[in-house]
Design an enzyme around this catalytic site. Structure first.
Site, short mmCIF file in Angstrom:
data_model
loop_
_atom_site.label_atom_id
_atom_site.label_comp_id
_atom_site.label_asym_id
_atom_site.label_seq_id
_atom_site.Cartn_x
_atom_site.Cartn_y
_atom_site.Cartn_z
N HIS A 255 -9.68 9.40 3.17
CA HIS A 255 -9.00 8.20 2.15
C HIS A 255 -9.25 8.79 0.88
O HIS A 255 -10.37 9.49 0.58
CB HIS A 255 -9.77 6.96 2.67
CG HIS A 255 -9.51 5.84 1.82
ND1 HIS A 255 -9.50 5.59 0.38
CD2 HIS A 255 -8.57 4.76 2.23
CE1 HIS A 255 -8.67 4.57 0.26
NE2 HIS A 255 -8.20 3.97 1.44
N HIS B 270 -11.69 9.34 7.10
CA HIS B 270 -11.48 8.04 7.13
C HIS B 270 -10.83 7.65 8.38
O HIS B 270 -11.28 6.63 8.95
CB HIS B 270 -10.32 7.54 6.14
CG HIS B 270 -10.10 6.09 6.06
ND1 HIS B 270 -11.19 5.26 5.86
CD2 HIS B 270 -8.82 5.63 5.87
CE1 HIS B 270 -10.28 4.02 5.75
NE2 HIS B 270 -9.25 3.97 6.06
N GLU C 101 0.76 -1.11 0.09
CA GLU C 101 -0.07 0.03 -0.13
C GLU C 101 0.71 1.15 -0.08
O GLU C 101 2.18 1.21 0.34
CB GLU C 101 -0.88 -0.04 1.13
CG GLU C 101 -1.90 -1.10 1.09
CD GLU C 101 -2.91 -1.22 2.32
OE1 GLU C 101 -3.92 -1.57 1.86
OE2 GLU C 101 -2.71 -0.68 3.38
N ARG D 209 -1.10 8.61 9.14
CA ARG D 209 -0.87 7.28 9.58
C ARG D 209 -0.52 6.63 8.29
O ARG D 209 -1.19 6.66 7.06
CB ARG D 209 -2.54 6.75 9.95
CG ARG D 209 -2.28 5.24 9.96
CD ARG D 209 -3.89 4.93 10.22
NE ARG D 209 -4.59 5.08 9.01
CZ ARG D 209 -5.18 4.20 8.52
NH1 ARG D 209 -5.47 2.70 8.94
NH2 ARG D 209 -6.07 4.28 7.25
N ARG E 75 -1.27 8.95 1.69
CA ARG E 75 -2.67 9.05 1.29
C ARG E 75 -2.87 10.71 1.39
O ARG E 75 -3.87 11.24 0.66
CB ARG E 75 -3.61 8.44 2.44
CG ARG E 75 -3.65 7.10 2.22
CD ARG E 75 -4.73 6.48 3.32
NE ARG E 75 -4.57 5.08 3.07
CZ ARG E 75 -5.23 4.25 3.98
NH1 ARG E 75 -5.90 4.73 5.04
NH2 ARG E 75 -5.00 3.06 3.74
C1 LIG Z 1 -13.55 1.37 5.48
C2 LIG Z 1 -12.62 1.35 6.24
C3 LIG Z 1 -11.32 0.55 5.86
C4 LIG Z 1 -10.14 0.26 6.71
N1 LIG Z 1 -9.19 -0.41 6.15
C5 LIG Z 1 -8.08 -0.34 7.17
C6 LIG Z 1 -6.95 -1.36 6.58
O1 LIG Z 1 -7.12 -2.12 5.66
N2 LIG Z 1 -6.01 -1.55 7.53
C7 LIG Z 1 -5.82 -0.65 8.81
O2 LIG Z 1 -4.82 -0.78 9.61
N3 LIG Z 1 -6.90 0.10 9.08
C8 LIG Z 1 -8.01 0.18 8.45
N4 LIG Z 1 -8.96 1.03 8.73
C9 LIG Z 1 -9.05 1.76 10.13
C10 LIG Z 1 -9.28 0.63 11.04
O3 LIG Z 1 -10.22 -0.24 10.84
C11 LIG Z 1 -9.55 1.08 12.39
O4 LIG Z 1 -8.65 2.00 12.55
C12 LIG Z 1 -9.69 0.42 13.70
O5 LIG Z 1 -9.96 -0.87 13.34
C13 LIG Z 1 -10.17 0.94 14.89
O6 LIG Z 1 -10.10 -0.13 15.78
P1 LIG Z 1 -10.93 0.02 17.19
O7 LIG Z 1 -11.32 -1.17 17.84
O8 LIG Z 1 -10.39 1.15 17.81
O9 LIG Z 1 -12.46 0.74 16.90
P2 LIG Z 1 -13.44 0.02 16.28
O10 LIG Z 1 -13.28 -1.14 15.21
O11 LIG Z 1 -14.34 1.46 15.25
O12 LIG Z 1 -14.58 -0.34 17.28
C14 LIG Z 1 -15.19 0.80 18.02
C15 LIG Z 1 -16.29 -0.10 18.92
O13 LIG Z 1 -16.67 0.83 19.92
C16 LIG Z 1 -18.07 0.93 20.02
N5 LIG Z 1 -18.35 2.11 20.54
C17 LIG Z 1 -18.31 3.36 19.90
N6 LIG Z 1 -18.94 4.29 20.69
C18 LIG Z 1 -19.55 3.64 21.87
C19 LIG Z 1 -20.22 4.00 23.02
N7 LIG Z 1 -20.35 5.32 23.26
N8 LIG Z 1 -20.77 2.93 23.96
C20 LIG Z 1 -20.34 1.70 23.70
N9 LIG Z 1 -19.57 1.25 22.56
C21 LIG Z 1 -19.26 2.26 21.75
C22 LIG Z 1 -18.70 0.31 18.69
O14 LIG Z 1 -19.69 -0.32 18.62
C23 LIG Z 1 -17.42 -0.55 18.10
O15 LIG Z 1 -17.81 -1.73 18.72
C24 LIG Z 1 -10.06 0.98 8.00
C25 LIG Z 1 -11.21 1.84 8.54
C26 LIG Z 1 -12.40 1.83 7.69
C27 LIG Z 1 -13.56 2.66 8.27
#
Ligand SMILES: Cc1cc2nc3c(=O)[nH]c(=O)nc-3n(C[C@H](O)[C@H](O)[C@H](O)COP(=O)(O)OP(=O)(O)OC[C@H]3O[C@@H](n4cnc5c(N)ncnc54)[C@H](O)[C@@H]3O)c2cc1C
Length: 540
Positions: free
Chosen positions: A243, A350, A120, A385, A289
């Site tokens: 993105h 993004h 990437e 990032r 990006r």
């Molecule tokens: C379309 C897309 C593609 C991506 N592709 C990549 C990739 O290929 N590689 C990469 O490294 N990163 C990628 N990213 C970024 C990456 O997915 C995220 O940064 C990462 O997964 C974040 O993980 P997290 O556990 O911190 O949050 P999330 O996975 O967003 O989880 C957040 C959790 O918190 C919960 N939550 C939120 N607010 C509350 C609340 N008030 N009360 C209770 N629960 C709550 C939600 O319900 C969810 O369960 C991508 C992101 C997107 C949107």
């Protein structure tokens, strides 16, 4: 009001939250809350994969150099080195539990075959482990099934955290500490509290603050806003990654076309069918990006077009169906065959590089509270990032936060009494339309004035609008019974203010923050922007 007790409260069921919960589960009672179904998170939508220095021609140092290159002088090298170094160990567990990362040979014994690594933008070698183009949902599928099987973990879906409960707020003497959180049960409308000596905040990002975003509906920055209201330090919020390539279609809700497509040789064309990236950067489509997003933004605005096009037709149908089954099928669903025609794309919000200030163990400035994943700012991403470093950070830091909690337990103390949720004179709202309108307004203001290219005047204008909206929302919050829409509105407006104030503090262009008023990096500004208000100060 119902009060639930546990040893460890994990708020968020994405990769960071699941990673923490699985590590904590053997050591006590865990309550894991997610705003909606566990499958609904930014993690689930990750397509490209997870960056890990695992190839023979790769090293931790090379991965670090690429991360530092993207981070534009603000990545903390020590933090990045530690997170990158832990990648190979951390991916071993999900793989053992059943996540299948693509391997090159399908015929030889699978475990011995070399990984089929993707490439990437910003990476100098192939180092992206992936499960087709649904890496995130594979990880979440396997890890959430495992969490659900643990008897020590109670999973509360459709439970939305409203605010952290702190000893400072309860006026309990001693240093401020987090002792749990209030939740809205979205199905019943009831409010409950979860009381715990340790809380891990893993609520993810805030893409919904912008009108166009690749993020799903849960990404409303709730954890960021809650932490700010609780008086925690918030860092580097101006660095919002756009993105470059989301599918341009009115019904596609900004469906993401992974960077891995450019990694496989796709070219960007303007509406006249001409490639343009070389004019902006010698790395062309594989530039980081922010450069690609700004180039597209400029191309669209200067030509008066609505989108640009991504052309990977030279790869042929068989390859595209195999390498990008989900993207291929989704594009077909919207009427585009990526094997035959360039697909229309636009940039969209993004990823938030900033967040609650933590170290690599997820320690925040408050006892009893850790934060991990996109809600946190460890210093890995700096001003920008590097692609696929965020799943890595969520996996490594969710686990590290759990280890830190287990290794430094808090001294036992009497459980403080949690006051019941006060509704005061609040009544059910009969003006949901105002909430919807304000939602749209926050997101439009942010898109128009605090987007890819900023200016002092636009930021000042945005702050005025957001302040007015936040005053309105405060009245609303006081007068009406809370709903998830109202709570999310309150949070996106708070995050909007954090982004604008941080952007105003940065009087230079660096990484993802680009302003026409200071178009160059300033030598003296190689530092983080910090917003650290008193509990409740400035925040609703
Ligand atoms: C379309 C897309 C593609 C991506 N592709 C990549 C990739 O290929 N590689 C990469 O490294 N990163 C990628 N990213 C970024 C990456 O997915 C995220 O940064 C990462 O997964 C974040 O993980 P997290 O556990 O911190 O949050 P999330 O996975 O967003 O989880 C957040 C959790 O918190 C919960 N939550 C939120 N607010 C509350 C609340 N008030 N009360 C209770 N629960 C709550 C939600 O319900 C969810 O369960 C991508 C992101 C997107 C949107």
């Amino acid at each position: 009001m119902n009060v639930l007790d546990c040893d460890f409260l994990v708020i968020g069921g994405g990769l960071a939250g699941l990673s923490a919960a699985l590590e904590l589960a053997p050591h006590g009672r865990v309550i894991l809350c997610a705003k909606r179904h566990l499958a609904e998170s930014n993690s689930s939508y990750a397509q490209g994969g997870i960056a890990v220095p695992i190839a023979e021609d790769d090293t931790i140092e090379a991965h670090l150099q690429d991360t530092l290159g993207a981070g534009a002088g603000l990545t903390r090298a020590d933090v990045a080195r530690q997170i990158i170094a832990q990648g190979p160990d951390r991916i071993a567990a999900p793989e053992k539990w059943g996540v299948r990362f693509e391997r090159k040979s399908r015929s030889s014994r699978e475990a011995d075959a070399e990984y089929d690594l993707g490439r990437e933008g910003g990476h100098t070698v192939r180092r992206i482990l992936h499960s087709g183009d649904i890496t995130g949902s594979e990880l979440i599928r396997v890890m959430s099934a495992r969490v659900r099987r643990r008897r020590s973990v109670q999973v509360l879906e459709d439970h939305m955290a409203i605010d952290l409960i702190t000893t400072g707020w309860l006026r309990i003497p001693g240093g401020d500490a987090c002792i749990g959180a209030y939740f809205l049960d979205r199905k019943s409308g009831d409010i409950l509290a979860v009381r715990a000596p340790h809380t891990v905040l893993a609520t993810g990002g805030a893409g919904k603050v912008y009108l166009y975003t690749s993020n799903p509906d849960i990404a409303t920055g709730d954890g960021l806003a809650m932490a700010w209201r609780a008086g925690l330090e918030i860092r580097n919020m101006e660095f919002v990654q756009f993105h470059p390539t989301c599918l341009y279609h009115p019904e596609a809700k900004s469906f993401l076309i992974s960077e891995a497509v450019r990694g496989e040789g796709a070219r960007l064309l303007n509406a006249a069918g001409k490639p343009f990236m070389k004019r902006y950067d010698p790395r062309a489509e594989l530039a980081p990006r922010d450069i690609v997003a700004r180039a597209i933004d400029h191309e669209i605005k200067s030509r008066g077009d609505t989108c640009v096009y991504l052309d990977i037709t030279h790869k042929g149908e068989a390859f595209l169906r195999r390498r990008f089954p989900n993207i291929y099928a989704t594009c077909r669903q919207y009427g585009f065959n990526m094997a035959r025609q360039p697909i229309p794309v636009v940039p969209a919000a993004h990823y938030f590089c900033g967040g609650v200030a933590t170290d690599i163990q997820g320690r925040t400035g408050m006892a009893g509270l850790h934060a991990a994943g996109e809600v946190a700012c460890t210093g890995l991403h700096g001003a920008n990032r590097l692609a696929s470093n965020s799943l890595l950070e969520a996996l490594v830091c969710g686990h590290a936060a759990a280890r830190d909690i287990l290794e430094t337990p808090r001294p036992p103390r009497r459980r403080p009494r949690i006051p019941p949720w006060k509704t005061g004179g609040a009544v059910p709202s009969d003006e949901a339309v105002v909430v919807t309108h304000n939602w749209d307004e926050v997101r439009t203001v942010m898109w128009d004035y605090v987007g890819i290219v900023r200016t002092n005047r636009r930021l000042a204008r945005a702050l005025r609008r957001i302040n007015t909206l936040r005053r309105e929302i405060r009245t609303y919050y006081r007068d009406y019974l809370v709903t998830s829409d109202l709570l999310e509105l309150r949070n996106i407006a708070a995050v909007a203010e954090l982004v604008i104030r941080s952007a105003m503090l940065r009087r230079e262009s660096r990484g993802l923050h680009y302003t026409l008023d200071y178009p160059e990096p300033a030598a003296g500004m190689r530092s983080d922007t910090v917003i650290h208000d008193l509990p409740g100060g400035g925040a609703i």
